[in-house]
Motif scaffolding. Structure first.
Motif, PDB file in Angstrom:
ATOM      1  N   ALA A  16      75.088  19.003  67.266  1.00  0.00           N
ATOM      2  CA  ALA A  16      74.385  17.806  66.794  1.00  0.00           C
ATOM      3  C   ALA A  16      75.367  16.739  66.319  1.00  0.00           C
ATOM      4  CB  ALA A  16      73.419  18.179  65.673  1.00  0.00           C
ATOM      5  N   LEU A  17      76.396  17.139  65.594  1.00  0.00           N
ATOM      6  CA  LEU A  17      77.389  16.175  65.126  1.00  0.00           C
ATOM      7  C   LEU A  17      78.276  15.703  66.259  1.00  0.00           C
ATOM      8  CD1 LEU A  17      78.365  17.755  61.699  1.00  0.00           C
ATOM      9  CD2 LEU A  17      76.884  15.785  62.129  1.00  0.00           C
ATOM     10  N   ALA A  18      78.633  16.607  67.165  1.00  0.00           N
ATOM     11  CA  ALA A  18      79.461  16.218  68.308  1.00  0.00           C
ATOM     12  C   ALA A  18      78.780  15.131  69.127  1.00  0.00           C
ATOM     13  CB  ALA A  18      79.755  17.442  69.169  1.00  0.00           C
ATOM     14  N   GLN A  19      77.493  15.277  69.351  1.00  0.00           N
ATOM     15  CA  GLN A  19      76.755  14.267  70.121  1.00  0.00           C
ATOM     16  C   GLN A  19      76.729  12.931  69.407  1.00  0.00           C
ATOM     17  OE1 GLN A  19      73.117  16.496  70.546  1.00  0.00           O
ATOM     18  NE2 GLN A  19      73.659  17.217  72.599  1.00  0.00           N
ATOM     19  N   ARG A  20      76.567  12.947  68.105  1.00  0.00           N
ATOM     20  CA  ARG A  20      76.542  11.689  67.349  1.00  0.00           C
ATOM     21  C   ARG A  20      77.917  11.033  67.333  1.00  0.00           C
ATOM     22  NH1 ARG A  20      72.331  14.444  66.253  1.00  0.00           N
ATOM     23  NH2 ARG A  20      70.437  13.573  65.307  1.00  0.00           N
ATOM     24  N   GLU A  56      60.357  27.538  57.460  1.00  0.00           N
ATOM     25  CA  GLU A  56      59.802  26.538  56.548  1.00  0.00           C
ATOM     26  C   GLU A  56      60.724  26.363  55.349  1.00  0.00           C
ATOM     27  OE1 GLU A  56      55.638  25.668  54.086  1.00  0.00           O
ATOM     28  OE2 GLU A  56      55.798  27.395  55.444  1.00  0.00           O
ATOM     29  N   GLY A  57      60.892  25.130  54.942  1.00  0.00           N
ATOM     30  CA  GLY A  57      61.735  24.834  53.792  1.00  0.00           C
ATOM     31  C   GLY A  57      63.178  24.540  54.153  1.00  0.00           C
ATOM     32  N   TYR A  58      63.586  24.839  55.399  1.00  0.00           N
ATOM     33  CA  TYR A  58      64.934  24.529  55.836  1.00  0.00           C
ATOM     34  C   TYR A  58      64.957  23.097  56.379  1.00  0.00           C
ATOM     35  CZ  TYR A  58      66.726  29.312  55.392  1.00  0.00           C
ATOM     36  OH  TYR A  58      67.158  30.516  54.903  1.00  0.00           O
ATOM     37  N   MET A  59      66.092  22.445  56.270  1.00  0.00           N
ATOM     38  CA  MET A  59      66.209  21.046  56.667  1.00  0.00           C
ATOM     39  C   MET A  59      66.237  20.934  58.184  1.00  0.00           C
ATOM     40  SD  MET A  59      69.020  18.288  55.316  1.00  0.00           S
ATOM     41  CE  MET A  59      68.769  16.523  55.569  1.00  0.00           C
ATOM     42  N   PRO A  60      65.424  20.057  58.775  1.00  0.00           N
ATOM     43  CA  PRO A  60      65.487  19.851  60.224  1.00  0.00           C
ATOM     44  C   PRO A  60      66.878  19.398  60.657  1.00  0.00           C
ATOM     45  CG  PRO A  60      63.494  18.891  59.316  1.00  0.00           C
ATOM     46  CD  PRO A  60      64.349  19.286  58.148  1.00  0.00           C
ATOM     47  N   LEU A  61      67.336  19.922  61.789  1.00  0.00           N
ATOM     48  CA  LEU A  61      68.704  19.666  62.238  1.00  0.00           C
ATOM     49  C   LEU A  61      68.968  18.183  62.451  1.00  0.00           C
ATOM     50  CD1 LEU A  61      71.471  20.609  63.195  1.00  0.00           C
ATOM     51  CD2 LEU A  61      70.457  21.093  65.439  1.00  0.00           C
ATOM     52  N   ASP A  62      68.053  17.470  63.092  1.00  0.00           N
ATOM     53  CA  ASP A  62      68.291  16.050  63.351  1.00  0.00           C
ATOM     54  C   ASP A  62      68.364  15.243  62.062  1.00  0.00           C
ATOM     55  OD1 ASP A  62      68.522  16.258  66.074  1.00  0.00           O
ATOM     56  OD2 ASP A  62      66.429  15.770  66.494  1.00  0.00           O
ATOM     57  N   GLU A 114      71.772  12.227  58.314  1.00  0.00           N
ATOM     58  CA  GLU A 114      72.249  11.957  56.955  1.00  0.00           C
ATOM     59  C   GLU A 114      73.753  12.162  56.854  1.00  0.00           C
ATOM     60  OE1 GLU A 114      71.229  13.201  52.304  1.00  0.00           O
ATOM     61  OE2 GLU A 114      69.880  13.832  53.931  1.00  0.00           O
ATOM     62  N   VAL A 115      74.257  13.188  57.522  1.00  0.00           N
ATOM     63  CA  VAL A 115      75.699  13.431  57.532  1.00  0.00           C
ATOM     64  C   VAL A 115      76.440  12.264  58.182  1.00  0.00           C
ATOM     65  CG1 VAL A 115      77.517  14.847  58.597  1.00  0.00           C
ATOM     66  CG2 VAL A 115      75.600  15.940  57.424  1.00  0.00           C
ATOM     67  N   THR A 116      75.920  11.774  59.302  1.00  0.00           N
ATOM     68  CA  THR A 116      76.561  10.654  59.993  1.00  0.00           C
ATOM     69  C   THR A 116      76.643   9.431  59.088  1.00  0.00           C
ATOM     70  OG1 THR A 116      75.755  11.465  62.124  1.00  0.00           O
ATOM     71  CG2 THR A 116      76.426   9.163  62.010  1.00  0.00           C
ATOM     72  N   ALA A 117      75.587   9.172  58.342  1.00  0.00           N
ATOM     73  CA  ALA A 117      75.586   8.042  57.412  1.00  0.00           C
ATOM     74  C   ALA A 117      76.611   8.234  56.308  1.00  0.00           C
ATOM     75  CB  ALA A 117      74.191   7.859  56.819  1.00  0.00           C
ATOM     76  N   LEU A 118      76.749   9.468  55.821  1.00  0.00           N
ATOM     77  CA  LEU A 118      77.729   9.736  54.765  1.00  0.00           C
ATOM     78  C   LEU A 118      79.161   9.577  55.272  1.00  0.00           C
ATOM     79  CD1 LEU A 118      75.988  12.809  53.110  1.00  0.00           C
ATOM     80  CD2 LEU A 118      76.336  10.559  52.061  1.00  0.00           C
ATOM     81  N   PHE A 119      79.416  10.002  56.506  1.00  0.00           N
ATOM     82  CA  PHE A 119      80.750   9.831  57.079  1.00  0.00           C
ATOM     83  C   PHE A 119      81.116   8.356  57.215  1.00  0.00           C
ATOM     84  CE2 PHE A 119      81.045  14.306  58.482  1.00  0.00           C
ATOM     85  CZ  PHE A 119      82.410  14.522  58.315  1.00  0.00           C
ATOM     86  N   ALA A 120      80.127   7.485  57.300  1.00  0.00           N
ATOM     87  CA  ALA A 120      80.386   6.054  57.449  1.00  0.00           C
ATOM     88  C   ALA A 120      80.770   5.391  56.135  1.00  0.00           C
ATOM     89  CB  ALA A 120      79.168   5.364  58.042  1.00  0.00           C
ATOM     90  N   THR A 137      85.703   7.528  53.189  1.00  0.00           N
ATOM     91  CA  THR A 137      84.916   8.716  53.490  1.00  0.00           C
ATOM     92  C   THR A 137      84.964   9.658  52.290  1.00  0.00           C
ATOM     93  OG1 THR A 137      85.625   8.533  55.789  1.00  0.00           O
ATOM     94  CG2 THR A 137      84.584  10.602  55.136  1.00  0.00           C
ATOM     95  N   PRO A 138      83.822  10.152  51.834  1.00  0.00           N
ATOM     96  CA  PRO A 138      83.846  11.086  50.694  1.00  0.00           C
ATOM     97  C   PRO A 138      84.660  12.339  51.014  1.00  0.00           C
ATOM     98  CG  PRO A 138      81.610  10.317  51.167  1.00  0.00           C
ATOM     99  CD  PRO A 138      82.461   9.863  52.311  1.00  0.00           C
ATOM    100  N   GLU A 139      85.306  12.894  49.998  1.00  0.00           N
ATOM    101  CA  GLU A 139      86.026  14.150  50.194  1.00  0.00           C
ATOM    102  C   GLU A 139      85.064  15.290  50.501  1.00  0.00           C
ATOM    103  OE1 GLU A 139      88.374  14.866  46.717  1.00  0.00           O
ATOM    104  OE2 GLU A 139      89.936  13.421  47.314  1.00  0.00           O
ATOM    105  N   GLU A 140      83.856  15.214  49.955  1.00  0.00           N
ATOM    106  CA  GLU A 140      82.816  16.199  50.229  1.00  0.00           C
ATOM    107  C   GLU A 140      81.608  15.482  50.811  1.00  0.00           C
ATOM    108  OE1 GLU A 140      81.910  18.437  46.721  1.00  0.00           O
ATOM    109  OE2 GLU A 140      83.879  19.374  46.621  1.00  0.00           O
ATOM    110  N   ILE A 141      81.169  15.919  51.973  1.00  0.00           N
ATOM    111  CA  ILE A 141      79.973  15.374  52.602  1.00  0.00           C
ATOM    112  C   ILE A 141      78.807  16.248  52.172  1.00  0.00           C
ATOM    113  CG2 ILE A 141      78.824  14.852  54.781  1.00  0.00           C
ATOM    114  CD1 ILE A 141      81.217  13.053  54.251  1.00  0.00           C
ATOM    115  N   LEU A 142      77.929  15.685  51.337  1.00  0.00           N
ATOM    116  CA  LEU A 142      76.862  16.456  50.695  1.00  0.00           C
ATOM    117  C   LEU A 142      75.531  15.730  50.882  1.00  0.00           C
ATOM    118  CD1 LEU A 142      78.757  17.073  47.333  1.00  0.00           C
ATOM    119  CD2 LEU A 142      78.493  18.736  49.192  1.00  0.00           C
ATOM    120  N   VAL A 143      74.659  16.269  51.720  1.00  0.00           N
ATOM    121  CA  VAL A 143      73.318  15.704  51.849  1.00  0.00           C
ATOM    122  C   VAL A 143      72.520  16.040  50.591  1.00  0.00           C
ATOM    123  CG1 VAL A 143      73.407  15.876  54.359  1.00  0.00           C
ATOM    124  CG2 VAL A 143      72.346  17.720  53.031  1.00  0.00           C
ATOM    125  N   GLN A 144      71.436  15.344  50.387  1.00  0.00           N
ATOM    126  CA  GLN A 144      70.655  15.531  49.171  1.00  0.00           C
ATOM    127  C   GLN A 144      70.168  16.974  49.003  1.00  0.00           C
ATOM    128  OE1 GLN A 144      69.887  13.314  46.546  1.00  0.00           O
ATOM    129  NE2 GLN A 144      71.559  12.198  47.516  1.00  0.00           N
TER     130      GLN A 144
END
Length: 247
Positions: A20-24, A195-201, A206-212, A216-223
């Motif tokens: 998923a990240l490679a494609q983005r 159920e309860g797990y974060m959808p991959l997309d 969210e990760v792509t936005a954080l990398f931008a 760049t943050p030292e730690e990439i942490l989604v909510q």
């Protein structure tokens, strides 16, 4: 880390978070090389993507890692970003003596794999401009999942290793830690629809936005991962552990 113009190597990039990240990253204007054990799966993943390339690699084989590093640098001399994403996860009952092959395979794949691949490429990366290493750990690096003790321990160790490398490579290679929460992938049976797990997309977006972010943050942490990452600081590790015990 630059958002475009990189040549990025993603281990374990044939499926799940890695793909998923490679494609983005590809779509953002980077050349991306994905690796994994299954050559057919890799070729399917890169089909139709002009600047995505497949390269078979078993990160548990130290000789293969060394040979791969020499070959990939020859083919892609502009390689400047390594993403250590390959990993396995299994559930273990450690309450009695057991077959330790799963635990040993987990340590070799999740910890020695990134150490070996980083070592094989470090001289090349330190000579590149805008170079970075992204180590994919887990929210379980900070509070372990009781039924996956070895997996959790390897991710905690990789978190520590990343912190140490960040100091050693300061001014030479940027060190970034990506710590996912529970994401809907095929890492464990049934996880892709749990159920309860974060959808991959949603996770990858969210990760792509954080990398931008700049820098760049030292730690990439989604909510979704913050309850685990901040548990110790918040003084509620026992409560989070109790919640994880029931998963």
């Amino acid at each position: 880390m630059k958002t475009s113009g990189n040549t990025i190597l993603v281990s374990g990039g044939g499926s799940g978070i890695g793909l998923a990240l490679a494609q983005r990253w590809h779509d953002a204007g980077n050349i991306v090389i994905i690796t994994g054990r299954n050559a057919a799966k890799l070729e399917d993943a890169v089909a139709g993507h002009a600047n995505m390339h497949a390269a078979q690699l078993d990160v548990t084989d130290p000789d293969a890692v060394q040979a791969f590093a020499l070959d990939i640098v020859g083919k892609f001399p502009a390689l400047n970003v390594l993403v250590n994403n390959a990993g396995i996860m299994g559930y273990e009952d450690a309450a009695a003596a057991r077959d330790l092959r799963l635990a040993e395979d987990t340590v070799v794949t999740n910890l020695l794999g990134p150490i070996r691949l980083t070592d094989a490429l470090i001289d090349h990366l330190t000579a590149q401009d805008d170079s970075a290493i992204v180590n994919v750990t887990s929210g379980l690096a900070f509070v372990p999942l009781p039924k996956a003790p070895t997996y959790s321990a390897t991710k905690a160790a990789l978190h520590s290793y990343t912190q140490a490398l960040r100091i050693q490579l300061e001014g030479k290679v940027e060190l970034i830690e990506l710590a996912p929460p529970a994401v809907r992938t095929d890492l464990t049976p049934g996880q892709s629809t749990r159920e309860g797990y974060m959808p991959l997309d949603a996770f990858a977006d969210e990760v792509t936005a954080l990398f931008a972010g700049e820098p760049t943050p030292e730690e990439i942490l989604v909510q979704n991962v913050l309850p685990l990452r901040d548990a110790e600081a918040n003084g509620n590790v026992p409560q989070v552990l109790a919640m994880l015990k029931n998963l």
